[in-house]
Design a protein around this motif. Sequence first.
Motif, PDB file in Angstrom:
ATOM      1  N   TYR A   9     -19.835  22.405 -15.216  1.00 15.37           N
ATOM      2  CA  TYR A   9     -20.646  23.612 -15.170  1.00 15.37           C
ATOM      3  C   TYR A   9     -19.790  24.861 -15.338  1.00 15.37           C
ATOM      4  CZ  TYR A   9     -19.022  24.264 -10.343  1.00 15.37           C
ATOM      5  OH  TYR A   9     -18.251  24.450  -9.228  1.00 15.37           O
ATOM      6  N   GLY A  10     -20.440  25.917 -15.828  1.00 12.86           N
ATOM      7  CA  GLY A  10     -19.766  27.197 -15.994  1.00 12.86           C
ATOM      8  C   GLY A  10     -20.725  28.207 -16.594  1.00 12.86           C
ATOM      9  N   ASP A  66     -18.201  22.905 -30.271  1.00 15.15           N
ATOM     10  CA  ASP A  66     -17.056  22.452 -29.478  1.00 15.15           C
ATOM     11  C   ASP A  66     -17.473  21.613 -28.275  1.00 15.15           C
ATOM     12  OD1 ASP A  66     -15.255  23.802 -31.150  1.00 15.15           O
ATOM     13  OD2 ASP A  66     -15.591  25.681 -30.060  1.00 15.15           O
ATOM     14  N   GLU A  67     -18.571  22.013 -27.601  1.00 14.38           N
ATOM     15  CA  GLU A  67     -18.940  21.374 -26.342  1.00 14.38           C
ATOM     16  C   GLU A  67     -20.003  20.295 -26.500  1.00 14.38           C
ATOM     17  OE1 GLU A  67     -17.065  22.005 -24.014  1.00 14.38           O
ATOM     18  OE2 GLU A  67     -16.182  23.937 -24.556  1.00 14.38           O
ATOM     19  N   GLY A  68     -20.692  20.255 -27.637  1.00 12.27           N
ATOM     20  CA  GLY A  68     -21.740  19.266 -27.832  1.00 12.27           C
ATOM     21  C   GLY A  68     -23.060  19.731 -27.240  1.00 12.27           C
ATOM     22  N   THR A  69     -23.900  18.783 -26.832  1.00 12.32           N
ATOM     23  CA  THR A  69     -25.218  19.103 -26.291  1.00 12.32           C
ATOM     24  C   THR A  69     -25.129  19.384 -24.798  1.00 12.32           C
ATOM     25  OG1 THR A  69     -26.224  17.623 -27.917  1.00 12.32           O
ATOM     26  CG2 THR A  69     -27.595  18.322 -26.085  1.00 12.32           C
ATOM     27  N   SER A  70     -25.709  20.519 -24.378  1.00  8.57           N
ATOM     28  CA  SER A  70     -25.689  20.925 -22.974  1.00  8.57           C
ATOM     29  C   SER A  70     -27.056  21.464 -22.584  1.00  8.57           C
ATOM     30  CB  SER A  70     -24.615  22.004 -22.745  1.00  8.57           C
ATOM     31  OG  SER A  70     -23.338  21.570 -23.145  1.00  8.57           O
ATOM     32  N   ILE A  71     -27.181  21.862 -21.323  1.00  3.70           N
ATOM     33  CA  ILE A  71     -28.408  22.489 -20.836  1.00  3.70           C
ATOM     34  C   ILE A  71     -28.060  23.860 -20.280  1.00  3.70           C
ATOM     35  CG2 ILE A  71     -30.273  22.378 -19.139  1.00  3.70           C
ATOM     36  CD1 ILE A  71     -30.146  19.341 -19.332  1.00  3.70           C
ATOM     37  N   MET A  72     -28.808  24.892 -20.711  1.00  2.92           N
ATOM     38  CA  MET A  72     -28.630  26.251 -20.209  1.00  2.92           C
ATOM     39  C   MET A  72     -29.745  26.578 -19.229  1.00  2.92           C
ATOM     40  SD  MET A  72     -29.688  29.631 -20.283  1.00  2.92           S
ATOM     41  CE  MET A  72     -31.012  29.438 -21.490  1.00  2.92           C
ATOM     42  N   SER A  90     -29.038  10.144 -19.088  1.00  3.47           N
ATOM     43  CA  SER A  90     -28.569  11.424 -19.616  1.00  3.47           C
ATOM     44  C   SER A  90     -29.680  12.461 -19.489  1.00  3.47           C
ATOM     45  CB  SER A  90     -28.156  11.281 -21.083  1.00  3.47           C
ATOM     46  OG  SER A  90     -27.956  12.552 -21.684  1.00  3.47           O
ATOM     47  N   PHE A  91     -29.401  13.558 -18.804  1.00  2.56           N
ATOM     48  CA  PHE A  91     -30.390  14.627 -18.661  1.00  2.56           C
ATOM     49  C   PHE A  91     -30.662  15.305 -20.011  1.00  2.56           C
ATOM     50  CE2 PHE A  91     -29.139  14.007 -14.342  1.00  2.56           C
ATOM     51  CZ  PHE A  91     -30.207  14.421 -13.556  1.00  2.56           C
ATOM     52  N   VAL A 124     -24.364  26.884 -17.784  1.00  5.24           N
ATOM     53  CA  VAL A 124     -24.334  25.757 -18.702  1.00  5.24           C
ATOM     54  C   VAL A 124     -23.975  24.488 -17.936  1.00  5.24           C
ATOM     55  CG1 VAL A 124     -23.271  24.744 -20.753  1.00  5.24           C
ATOM     56  CG2 VAL A 124     -23.701  27.211 -20.657  1.00  5.24           C
ATOM     57  N   LEU A 125     -24.816  23.451 -18.065  1.00  6.61           N
ATOM     58  CA  LEU A 125     -24.519  22.119 -17.543  1.00  6.61           C
ATOM     59  C   LEU A 125     -24.074  21.263 -18.724  1.00  6.61           C
ATOM     60  CD1 LEU A 125     -27.621  21.489 -15.242  1.00  6.61           C
ATOM     61  CD2 LEU A 125     -25.384  22.366 -14.562  1.00  6.61           C
ATOM     62  N   LYS A 126     -22.806  20.892 -18.746  1.00  8.21           N
ATOM     63  CA  LYS A 126     -22.282  20.054 -19.824  1.00  8.21           C
ATOM     64  C   LYS A 126     -22.384  18.578 -19.441  1.00  8.21           C
ATOM     65  CE  LYS A 126     -18.294  20.867 -21.454  1.00  8.21           C
ATOM     66  NZ  LYS A 126     -16.839  21.169 -21.516  1.00  8.21           N
TER      67      LYS A 126
END
Length: 215
Positions: free
Chosen positions: A124-125, A95-101, A61-62, A200-202
């Motif tokens: 991504y988005g 809503d989306e949890g942990t992500s990377i911006m 997991s990144f 955002v990388l989900k």
Amino acid sequence: MKSKKLFVIFISFILSCIAAYAIGQNVIRPLTHKDNMGENVITEDNIVEDAANRDIKTEYSFTDDFDNLLFEGKRDVDTSDIPWGSTIAKIEDEDEGTSIMMVQGTTLSAEYHVKGNESIQWSYGIHPWISELSDGMCLYVIVYSAGDNTEKFRKKYIVNPEDEYIFESISLSEYANQDITICFSTDNGGNGDSDGDWLVLKKPGIVSGMESNVP
């Protein structure tokens, strides 16, 4: 004579019912269920549902290993410009949890030993807070040989601000038993405005036991 006519009417009624049932099963029912079949459509929801029925395992997991990633272009900024105070940040969303911006002009990478049938997967988005202000950007996923940094794979994704989050996956099976470096890199995609683009990388990670979009 009257009974003969009744018999003919009865037989006609039975044949009409049989024909109507056949049409309903073979024509109408497939059309009404077409949208629910989801054939050849890979979405994050499909993956979650499929994982319950298959032996899909998260190998890396990144987001969990964020502090150990290698970064280019990562720097601290004023929180009035970017709320997380950095050009690359691990962010939390109810809503989306942990992500990377990531903003344009940044790169994150991780070294990984491929064991076998594994795939990179992520969604991504553009972050919804600034999607109306963004003019879009580009995401690149690049695979290098960890030993000599030879580029083995590169794919470009155009990120449109109006799009919903898009799920992607890339197979790593051809790199089995190899040490590789996986990079997520961004630029402005040739668009004029270089400000206000937050990619955002989900759930970026590596999983085993799942077929991917890209061989």
